[in-house]
Design an enzyme around this catalytic site. Structure first.
Site, PDB file in Angstrom:
ATOM      1  CG  ASN A   1      -1.835   1.204   1.276  1.00 39.08           C
ATOM      2  OD1 ASN A   1      -2.433   1.544   0.260  1.00 39.08           O
ATOM      3  ND2 ASN A   1      -1.970   1.854   2.421  1.00 39.08           N
TER       4      ASN A   1
ATOM      5  CG  HIS B   1      -1.071   6.282   4.492  1.00 39.06           C
ATOM      6  ND1 HIS B   1      -2.447   6.191   4.474  1.00 39.06           N
ATOM      7  CD2 HIS B   1      -0.764   7.199   5.437  1.00 39.06           C
ATOM      8  CE1 HIS B   1      -2.955   7.008   5.382  1.00 39.06           C
ATOM      9  NE2 HIS B   1      -1.949   7.628   5.976  1.00 39.06           N
TER      10      HIS B   1
ATOM     11  CB  SER C   1       4.672   5.503   4.286  1.00 41.46           C
ATOM     12  OG  SER C   1       4.949   6.595   5.122  1.00 41.46           O
TER      13      SER C   1
ATOM     14  CG  ASP D   1      -3.472   3.567   6.886  1.00 41.23           C
ATOM     15  OD1 ASP D   1      -3.440   2.955   5.804  1.00 41.23           O
ATOM     16  OD2 ASP D   1      -4.282   4.482   7.145  1.00 41.23           O
TER      17      ASP D   1
ATOM     18  CD  GLU E   1       0.947   9.432  -2.827  1.00 38.46           C
ATOM     19  OE1 GLU E   1       0.226   8.966  -3.715  1.00 38.46           O
ATOM     20  OE2 GLU E   1       0.475   9.871  -1.763  1.00 38.46           O
TER      21      GLU E   1
HETATM   22  C1  GAR Z   1      -2.820   8.701  -3.124  1.00 37.28           C
HETATM   23  O1  GAR Z   1      -2.367   9.946  -2.676  1.00 37.28           O
HETATM   24  C2  GAR Z   1      -2.598   7.622  -2.079  1.00 37.28           C
HETATM   25  O2  GAR Z   1      -1.476   7.864  -1.287  1.00 37.28           O
HETATM   26  C3  GAR Z   1      -3.867   7.739  -1.276  1.00 37.28           C
HETATM   27  O3  GAR Z   1      -4.873   7.972  -2.204  1.00 37.28           O
HETATM   28  C4  GAR Z   1      -4.339   8.707  -3.291  1.00 37.28           C
HETATM   29  C5  GAR Z   1      -4.784   8.057  -4.578  1.00 37.28           C
HETATM   30  O4  GAR Z   1      -4.458   8.849  -5.672  1.00 37.28           O
HETATM   31  N1  GAR Z   1      -4.087   6.552  -0.522  1.00 37.28           N
HETATM   32  C6  GAR Z   1      -4.635   6.554   0.692  1.00 37.28           C
HETATM   33  O5  GAR Z   1      -5.004   7.540   1.267  1.00 37.28           O
HETATM   34  C7  GAR Z   1      -4.758   5.168   1.312  1.00 37.28           C
HETATM   35  N2  GAR Z   1      -4.959   5.280   2.718  1.00 37.28           N
HETATM   36  P1  GAR Z   1      -4.443   8.231  -7.131  1.00 37.28           P
HETATM   37  O6  GAR Z   1      -5.776   7.524  -7.337  1.00 37.28           O
HETATM   38  O7  GAR Z   1      -4.325   9.425  -8.031  1.00 37.28           O
HETATM   39  O8  GAR Z   1      -3.290   7.294  -7.252  1.00 37.28           O
END
Ligand code: GAR
Length: 225
Positions: free
Chosen positions: A115, A117, A144, A153, A182
């Protein structure tokens, strides 16, 4: 557990709920040869997720598994497992998949479920991390990547990237700054996994044959605006 005999084409399934910008980074890195994986399928719990269109555009199977069609979490997760396992993945990646997964699901994929986060875990678990970071007056923030275990998480951390929080940041600006990192961090860690450099050993992460005492810190590529 499915095995893969070479590290050149690890089959993986990506679970998504929304925009899919992390999915896009994975697809791009796979297409340009820098990530030795084959994205076998993208599965969403939302039929309108933009991530599904990204999968289509990359000629990757785009599937849905909709919670409204199942009476409870257990049955939803069982259906999701069936859908995923048709592709025999060596790795399952959560890329903005905004559902809590049952213990059964998490145990089924233990050691091959990652995952990303948007915080420097263990700080700021859960939702709205950017808002909470700003409210908390933090000077630094980040993202992370971790193995998923039963603790939400809270699974063993593999790697993080930090960004600076600026005094005039808004939630939108800060989210964009974190997401740029990310898009680099996740493909990097997936590449480590696909090349056999990182594994889960019990509750510990092993990286290049050594048990990690702290997550690998991947420096931010740019000093973001
Ligand atoms: C990302 O920022 C990811 O880190 C977060 O959702 C977003 C998805 O963006 N994930 C979480 O919050 C999980 N707890 P994306 O659909 O554009 O990749």
């Amino acid at each position: 557990m499915p095995t893969h005999t070479t590290h050149s084409d690890l089959p993986m399934v990506v679970l998504v709920s929304g925009e899919g910008t992390n999915l896009q980074a994975i697809l791009d890195n796979s297409a340009n040869g820098s990530l030795p994986v084959t994205v076998a399928a993208v599965i969403s719990d939302r039929s309108q997720a933009r991530a599904l269109a990204r999968a289509h555009a990359a000629d990757v199977a785009a599937e849905t598994c909709l919670p409204a069609e199942y009476p409870d979490r257990q049955q939803y997760d069982a259906a999701l497992i069936r859908l995923i396992d048709r592709h025999s993945p060596g790795l399952v990646v959560l890329a903005g998949f905004m559902r809590i997964l049952s213990d059964h699901f998490v145990r089924h994929y233990r050691g091959r479920l990652l995952n990303i986060h948007p915080s420097l875990l263990p700080k700021y678990r859960g939702l709205h991390t950017h808002r909470h970071v700003l409210a908390g007056g933090e000077r630094e923030h980040g993202c992370s990547v971790h193995f998923v275990t039963e603790t939400l998480d809270g699974g063993p951390l593999i790697a993080q990237t930090k960004v600076i929080v600026r005094p005039d940041d808004t939630e939108v600006v800060l989210r964009a700054r974190v997401q740029r990192q990310e898009h680099r961090l996740y493909p990097e860690v997936i590449g480590w996994f696909a090349r056999g450099r990182v594994q889960l050993d019990g509750e510990h992460v092993v990286f290049d044959g050594r048990r990690l005492q702290a997550p690998v810190m991947l420096p931010a590529q740019e000093q973001p605006a």
